[in-house]
Design a protein around this motif. Structure first.
Motif, PDB file in Angstrom:
ATOM      1  N   VAL A   1       0.852  -1.186   0.000  1.00 65.66           N
ATOM      2  CA  VAL A   1       0.000   0.000   0.000  1.00 65.66           C
ATOM      3  C   VAL A   1       0.891   1.240   0.000  1.00 65.66           C
ATOM      4  O   VAL A   1       1.734   1.393   0.887  1.00 65.66           O
ATOM      5  N   SER A   2       0.720   2.091  -0.977  1.00 65.88           N
ATOM      6  CA  SER A   2       1.539   3.300  -1.018  1.00 65.88           C
ATOM      7  C   SER A   2       0.644   4.516  -1.226  1.00 65.88           C
ATOM      8  O   SER A   2      -0.528   4.402  -1.558  1.00 65.88           O
ATOM      9  N   GLU A   3       1.236   5.662  -1.004  1.00 70.60           N
ATOM     10  CA  GLU A   3       0.549   6.941  -1.178  1.00 70.60           C
ATOM     11  C   GLU A   3      -0.665   7.071  -0.268  1.00 70.60           C
ATOM     12  O   GLU A   3      -1.610   7.779  -0.579  1.00 70.60           O
ATOM     13  N   ALA A   4      -0.639   6.370   0.839  1.00 70.69           N
ATOM     14  CA  ALA A   4      -1.755   6.446   1.773  1.00 70.69           C
ATOM     15  C   ALA A   4      -1.282   7.087   3.073  1.00 70.69           C
ATOM     16  O   ALA A   4      -0.288   6.647   3.643  1.00 70.69           O
ATOM     17  N   THR A   5      -1.981   8.084   3.519  1.00 68.93           N
ATOM     18  CA  THR A   5      -1.639   8.702   4.800  1.00 68.93           C
ATOM     19  C   THR A   5      -1.961   7.767   5.950  1.00 68.93           C
ATOM     20  O   THR A   5      -1.221   7.654   6.922  1.00 68.93           O
ATOM     21  N   ASN A   6      -3.081   7.107   5.848  1.00 73.93           N
ATOM     22  CA  ASN A   6      -3.495   6.129   6.847  1.00 73.93           C
ATOM     23  C   ASN A   6      -3.912   4.842   6.143  1.00 73.93           C
ATOM     24  O   ASN A   6      -4.250   4.846   4.962  1.00 73.93           O
ATOM     25  N   TRP A   7      -3.902   3.776   6.892  1.00 70.32           N
ATOM     26  CA  TRP A   7      -4.369   2.506   6.342  1.00 70.32           C
ATOM     27  C   TRP A   7      -5.844   2.643   5.960  1.00 70.32           C
ATOM     28  O   TRP A   7      -6.646   3.204   6.702  1.00 70.32           O
ATOM     29  N   PRO A   8      -6.217   2.088   4.817  1.00 65.26           N
ATOM     30  CA  PRO A   8      -7.646   2.022   4.500  1.00 65.26           C
ATOM     31  C   PRO A   8      -8.390   1.226   5.569  1.00 65.26           C
ATOM     32  O   PRO A   8      -7.789   0.431   6.272  1.00 65.26           O
ATOM     33  N   GLY A   9      -9.690   1.447   5.669  1.00 68.97           N
ATOM     34  CA  GLY A   9     -10.452   0.748   6.692  1.00 68.97           C
ATOM     35  C   GLY A   9     -10.500  -0.752   6.484  1.00 68.97           C
ATOM     36  O   GLY A   9     -10.460  -1.522   7.438  1.00 68.97           O
ATOM     37  N   CYS A  10     -10.605  -1.158   5.230  1.00 69.83           N
ATOM     38  CA  CYS A  10     -10.730  -2.568   4.914  1.00 69.83           C
ATOM     39  C   CYS A  10      -9.800  -2.914   3.763  1.00 69.83           C
ATOM     40  O   CYS A  10      -9.782  -2.220   2.750  1.00 69.83           O
ATOM     41  N   MET A  11      -9.032  -3.968   3.930  1.00 69.49           N
ATOM     42  CA  MET A  11      -8.176  -4.486   2.858  1.00 69.49           C
ATOM     43  C   MET A  11      -8.639  -5.897   2.527  1.00 69.49           C
ATOM     44  O   MET A  11      -9.103  -6.629   3.405  1.00 69.49           O
ATOM     45  N   GLY A  12      -8.484  -6.269   1.283  1.00 71.28           N
ATOM     46  CA  GLY A  12      -8.907  -7.615   0.930  1.00 71.28           C
ATOM     47  C   GLY A  12      -8.378  -8.071  -0.405  1.00 71.28           C
ATOM     48  O   GLY A  12      -7.553  -7.396  -1.031  1.00 71.28           O
ATOM     49  N   TRP A  13      -8.873  -9.219  -0.812  1.00 75.16           N
ATOM     50  CA  TRP A  13      -8.504  -9.812  -2.096  1.00 75.16           C
ATOM     51  C   TRP A  13      -9.761 -10.307  -2.801  1.00 75.16           C
ATOM     52  O   TRP A  13     -10.610 -10.967  -2.179  1.00 75.16           O
ATOM     53  N   PHE A  14      -9.873  -9.972  -4.057  1.00 76.86           N
ATOM     54  CA  PHE A  14     -10.887 -10.525  -4.944  1.00 76.86           C
ATOM     55  C   PHE A  14     -10.173 -11.365  -5.995  1.00 76.86           C
ATOM     56  O   PHE A  14      -8.968 -11.197  -6.221  1.00 76.86           O
ATOM     57  N   ARG A  15     -10.926 -12.222  -6.641  1.00 80.91           N
ATOM     58  CA  ARG A  15     -10.367 -12.964  -7.765  1.00 80.91           C
ATOM     59  C   ARG A  15     -11.416 -13.106  -8.856  1.00 80.91           C
ATOM     60  O   ARG A  15     -12.613 -13.050  -8.593  1.00 80.91           O
ATOM     61  N   GLN A  16     -10.912 -13.270 -10.063  1.00 79.61           N
ATOM     62  CA  GLN A  16     -11.821 -13.477 -11.182  1.00 79.61           C
ATOM     63  C   GLN A  16     -11.166 -14.400 -12.196  1.00 79.61           C
ATOM     64  O   GLN A  16     -10.033 -14.135 -12.633  1.00 79.61           O
ATOM     65  N   ALA A  17     -11.878 -15.445 -12.538  1.00 77.24           N
ATOM     66  CA  ALA A  17     -11.434 -16.376 -13.567  1.00 77.24           C
ATOM     67  C   ALA A  17     -12.241 -16.119 -14.834  1.00 77.24           C
ATOM     68  O   ALA A  17     -13.368 -15.612 -14.761  1.00 77.24           O
ATOM     69  N   PRO A  18     -11.704 -16.452 -15.986  1.00 82.16           N
ATOM     70  CA  PRO A  18     -12.435 -16.238 -17.245  1.00 82.16           C
ATOM     71  C   PRO A  18     -13.796 -16.908 -17.217  1.00 82.16           C
ATOM     72  O   PRO A  18     -13.921 -18.078 -16.853  1.00 82.16           O
ATOM     73  N   GLY A  19     -14.832 -16.155 -17.561  1.00 84.51           N
ATOM     74  CA  GLY A  19     -16.176 -16.708 -17.620  1.00 84.51           C
ATOM     75  C   GLY A  19     -16.861 -16.864 -16.280  1.00 84.51           C
ATOM     76  O   GLY A  19     -17.969 -17.387 -16.206  1.00 84.51           O
ATOM     77  N   LYS A  20     -16.192 -16.428 -15.202  1.00 88.97           N
ATOM     78  CA  LYS A  20     -16.788 -16.559 -13.871  1.00 88.97           C
ATOM     79  C   LYS A  20     -17.006 -15.200 -13.234  1.00 88.97           C
ATOM     80  O   LYS A  20     -16.385 -14.209 -13.617  1.00 88.97           O
ATOM     81  N   GLU A  21     -17.886 -15.190 -12.249  1.00 88.94           N
ATOM     82  CA  GLU A  21     -18.146 -13.966 -11.502  1.00 88.94           C
ATOM     83  C   GLU A  21     -16.942 -13.598 -10.643  1.00 88.94           C
ATOM     84  O   GLU A  21     -16.192 -14.456 -10.184  1.00 88.94           O
ATOM     85  N   ARG A  22     -16.779 -12.298 -10.456  1.00 89.05           N
ATOM     86  CA  ARG A  22     -15.756 -11.839  -9.535  1.00 89.05           C
ATOM     87  C   ARG A  22     -16.128 -12.282  -8.128  1.00 89.05           C
ATOM     88  O   ARG A  22     -17.292 -12.191  -7.728  1.00 89.05           O
ATOM     89  N   GLU A  23     -15.159 -12.749  -7.376  1.00 88.72           N
ATOM     90  CA  GLU A  23     -15.422 -13.332  -6.053  1.00 88.72           C
ATOM     91  C   GLU A  23     -14.550 -12.683  -4.995  1.00 88.72           C
ATOM     92  O   GLU A  23     -13.330 -12.599  -5.160  1.00 88.72           O
ATOM     93  N   GLY A  24     -15.176 -12.252  -3.930  1.00 87.20           N
ATOM     94  CA  GLY A  24     -14.412 -11.779  -2.779  1.00 87.20           C
ATOM     95  C   GLY A  24     -13.821 -12.966  -2.053  1.00 87.20           C
ATOM     96  O   GLY A  24     -14.559 -13.875  -1.672  1.00 87.20           O
ATOM     97  N   VAL A  25     -12.543 -12.986  -1.845  1.00 90.66           N
ATOM     98  CA  VAL A  25     -11.844 -14.124  -1.269  1.00 90.66           C
ATOM     99  C   VAL A  25     -11.592 -13.934   0.219  1.00 90.66           C
ATOM    100  O   VAL A  25     -11.860 -14.838   1.018  1.00 90.66           O
ATOM    101  N   ALA A  26     -11.071 -12.797   0.581  1.00 86.69           N
ATOM    102  CA  ALA A  26     -10.732 -12.545   1.983  1.00 86.69           C
ATOM    103  C   ALA A  26     -10.702 -11.054   2.215  1.00 86.69           C
ATOM    104  O   ALA A  26     -10.375 -10.279   1.318  1.00 86.69           O
ATOM    105  N   GLN A  27     -11.037 -10.654   3.432  1.00 83.65           N
ATOM    106  CA  GLN A  27     -10.927  -9.252   3.771  1.00 83.65           C
ATOM    107  C   GLN A  27     -10.605  -9.092   5.244  1.00 83.65           C
ATOM    108  O   GLN A  27     -10.940  -9.958   6.051  1.00 83.65           O
ATOM    109  N   LYS A  28      -9.953  -7.979   5.554  1.00 85.27           N
ATOM    110  CA  LYS A  28      -9.463  -7.742   6.907  1.00 85.27           C
ATOM    111  C   LYS A  28      -9.684  -6.287   7.275  1.00 85.27           C
ATOM    112  O   LYS A  28      -9.250  -5.383   6.566  1.00 85.27           O
ATOM    113  N   THR A  29     -10.348  -6.070   8.388  1.00 86.60           N
ATOM    114  CA  THR A  29     -10.457  -4.722   8.924  1.00 86.60           C
ATOM    115  C   THR A  29      -9.105  -4.353   9.518  1.00 86.60           C
ATOM    116  O   THR A  29      -8.629  -5.032  10.423  1.00 86.60           O
TER     117      THR A  29
END
Length: 124
Positions: free
Chosen positions: A24-52
């Motif tokens: 994470v760069s150019e941020a004065t403070n940490w964002p409230g929530c960080m996470g990971w999404f993934r997307q495979a060809p032909g599939k819906e975007r999926e939220g994988v994990a998130q952390k407050t």
């Protein structure tokens, strides 16, 4: 303006492990929530994990529970996604995401205003 730079993707055999990093760069403070999404060809975007980032509260998609771990190194301004026991269904482009909202409020992709460039993970 928050910038997210991912690294660590690649090809791995089924049953293997991969660790993704998101700096994470150019941020004065940490964002409230960080996470990971993934997307495979032909599939819906999926939220994988998130952390407050302030409380440490974490949630995972059912499809990755027990196999993926999200963590944060505050000193290094970096969020990680450790992925173990990978299978071909995990093959996708993985995106690091950030939201000014807490993870309780950031429920869908549109709630995350910052996205990394994506890193490919291929499991064979």
């Amino acid at each position: 303006h928050v910038q997210l730079v991912e690294s660590g993707g690649g090809s791995v055999e089924a049953g293997g492990s991969v660790r993704l990093s998101c700096r994470v760069s150019e941020a004065t403070n940490w964002p409230g929530c960080m996470g990971w999404f993934r997307q495979a060809p032909g599939k819906e975007r999926e939220g994988v994990a998130q952390k407050t980032t302030s409380s440490g509260s974490i949630s995972y998609a059912d499809s990755v529970k027990g196999r993926f771990t999200i963590s944060q190194d505050t000193a290094a301004n970096t969020v990680f996604l450790q992925m173990t026991n990978l299978n071909p269904d995990d093959s996708a482009t993985y995106y690091c995401v950030a939201s000014a909202l807490s993870c309780l409020m950031a429920r869908t992709a549109v709630d995350f205003g910052y996205w990394g460039q994506g890193t490919q993970v291929t499991v064979s």
